[in-house]
Design a protein around this motif. Structure first.
Motif, short mmCIF file in Angstrom:
data_model
loop_
_atom_site.label_atom_id
_atom_site.label_comp_id
_atom_site.label_asym_id
_atom_site.label_seq_id
_atom_site.Cartn_x
_atom_site.Cartn_y
_atom_site.Cartn_z
N SER A 1 0.79 -1.26 -0.09
CA SER A 1 0.07 -0.02 -0.06
C SER A 1 1.02 1.20 -0.01
O SER A 1 2.22 1.12 0.32
N GLY A 2 0.33 2.28 -0.45
CA GLY A 2 1.06 3.63 -0.40
C GLY A 2 1.21 4.08 -1.99
O GLY A 2 0.88 3.11 -2.68
N ARG A 3 2.02 4.98 -1.96
CA ARG A 3 2.26 5.50 -3.56
C ARG A 3 3.96 5.85 -3.46
O ARG A 3 4.53 6.41 -2.42
N LEU A 4 4.42 5.88 -4.89
CA LEU A 4 5.74 6.52 -5.00
C LEU A 4 5.51 7.48 -6.22
O LEU A 4 4.91 7.25 -7.43
N LEU A 5 5.97 8.79 -5.98
CA LEU A 5 5.64 9.68 -6.95
C LEU A 5 6.96 10.20 -7.62
O LEU A 5 8.25 10.20 -6.76
N TRP A 6 7.27 10.16 -8.64
CA TRP A 6 8.51 10.82 -9.28
C TRP A 6 8.45 11.95 -10.00
O TRP A 6 7.75 11.93 -11.09
N ARG A 7 8.78 13.06 -9.80
CA ARG A 7 8.77 14.31 -9.93
C ARG A 7 7.21 14.52 -10.13
O ARG A 7 6.90 15.21 -11.28
N GLY A 8 6.55 14.28 -9.15
CA GLY A 8 5.10 14.65 -9.13
C GLY A 8 4.18 13.42 -9.70
O GLY A 8 2.95 13.45 -9.65
N GLU A 9 4.61 12.75 -10.73
CA GLU A 9 3.93 11.52 -11.38
C GLU A 9 3.88 10.32 -10.63
O GLU A 9 4.83 10.03 -10.15
N ASP A 10 2.75 9.68 -10.56
CA ASP A 10 2.65 8.57 -9.92
C ASP A 10 3.25 7.42 -10.62
O ASP A 10 2.81 7.13 -11.56
N ALA A 11 4.48 6.87 -9.99
CA ALA A 11 5.27 5.92 -10.48
C ALA A 11 4.84 4.63 -9.77
O ALA A 11 5.75 3.67 -9.92
N THR A 12 3.95 4.43 -8.93
CA THR A 12 3.75 3.16 -8.09
C THR A 12 3.82 1.93 -8.78
O THR A 12 4.46 0.99 -8.38
N ARG A 13 3.26 1.76 -10.08
CA ARG A 13 2.98 0.65 -10.64
C ARG A 13 4.15 0.55 -11.88
O ARG A 13 4.05 -0.31 -12.73
N TRP A 14 4.85 1.55 -11.91
CA TRP A 14 6.12 1.31 -13.06
C TRP A 14 7.09 0.04 -12.67
O TRP A 14 7.66 0.20 -11.51
N PRO A 15 7.18 -0.71 -13.49
CA PRO A 15 8.02 -1.91 -13.31
C PRO A 15 9.73 -1.41 -13.27
O PRO A 15 9.85 -0.21 -13.51
N ALA A 16 10.61 -2.30 -12.75
CA ALA A 16 11.88 -1.82 -12.34
C ALA A 16 12.56 -1.40 -13.68
O ALA A 16 13.48 -0.35 -13.83
N HIS A 17 12.30 -2.24 -14.82
CA HIS A 17 12.95 -1.68 -15.82
C HIS A 17 12.60 -0.45 -16.59
O HIS A 17 13.29 0.30 -17.14
N VAL A 18 11.42 -0.18 -16.40
CA VAL A 18 10.85 1.31 -16.70
C VAL A 18 11.44 2.38 -15.95
O VAL A 18 12.06 3.36 -16.53
N ARG A 19 11.60 2.02 -14.58
CA ARG A 19 12.14 3.11 -13.82
C ARG A 19 13.74 3.28 -14.23
O ARG A 19 14.38 4.49 -14.23
#
Length: 226
Positions: free
Chosen positions: A58-76
């Motif tokens: 649960s919770g979220r991850l923002l990357w420069r304000g964009e929701d990156a919670t569901r981005w897989p590792a290779h996309v990051r």
């Protein structure tokens, strides 16, 4: 100070065990952030949550304000995240030269930082000492010129004091020269002078943030002073 990434209410579970309990952690751009904690405190899990190698329960991850919670590792990774884990950070069956050749830049910066690697170039990485492996592993961060976020778990593990000092110097330079956000997971605070001005420190205890402040405040901090 702009925020590059931000964990919000992050919870991570390994099976029935919860490793992070609602962690809120901003990662400022162009700044060194140190995550302190004993083994099992959750510092490695925070790095994995930022990198996407473990999912958030649960919770979220923002990357420069964009929701990156569901981005897989290779996309990051493609968007500029470089993770140097504490274990399995090099390809043991490849030579030192072959490991360096996998990086997107020529090996000059790594060999300049770690001249001890030069005579080891033909050797397989699996035959190196612990400190030599760390030099090779940290080289990945030095040789990723477009990295916006650099996550390093125990960067100086097994290194001699002079080599460790050089490692912290080169990692700090990534913030000044490239504007990268650098996050270091450590069991204890690096020696005085190893970290640049403006470094932020967060201490984790049993999966929760127990302290946030500057390096000079860590020695005088107690739970009662919060």
């Amino acid at each position: 100070m702009s925020t590059e990434m931000h964990l919000i209410g992050a919870r991570v579970r390994y099976g029935p065990l919860e490793a992070l309990h609602g962690v809120d952690l901003p990662v400022p751009a162009a700044t060194v952030t140190v995550l302190l904690g004993r083994n099992g405190a959750g510092r490695t899990t925070v790095l994995r949550a930022l990198a996407g190698t473990v999912p958030l329960a649960s919770g979220r991850l923002l990357w420069r304000g964009e929701d990156a919670t569901r981005w897989p590792a290779h996309v990051r990774a493609r968007r500029g995240l470089c993770l140097v884990p504490d274990l399995r950070a090099v390809y043991a069956t490849l030579t030192v030269a072959e490991n360096l050749a996998l990086c997107p830049a020529a090996p000059d910066a790594a060999l300049d930082a770690y001249p001890a690697l030069v005579p080891l170039l033909p050797r397989r990485a699996g035959t190196l000492s612990g400190g030599e492996r760390r030099m090779l592993a940290v080289s990945r961060a030095l040789l990723t010129p477009d990295a916006r976020v650099v996550l390093v778990d125990e960067p100086a593990l097994g290194m001699s004091p002079p080599v460790a000092a050089r490692t912290y110097e080169r990692l700090a330079a990534l913030t000044a020269e490239r504007g990268a956000a650098v996050v270091l997971a450590e069991q204890r605070l690096p020696p005085p002078g190893a970290l640049p001005r403006g470094t932020l420190v967060h201490e984790l205890r049993r999966g929760s943030l127990a302290f946030s402040g500057e390096p000079a405040e860590v020695a005088t901090w107690t739970p009662e002073s919060r």
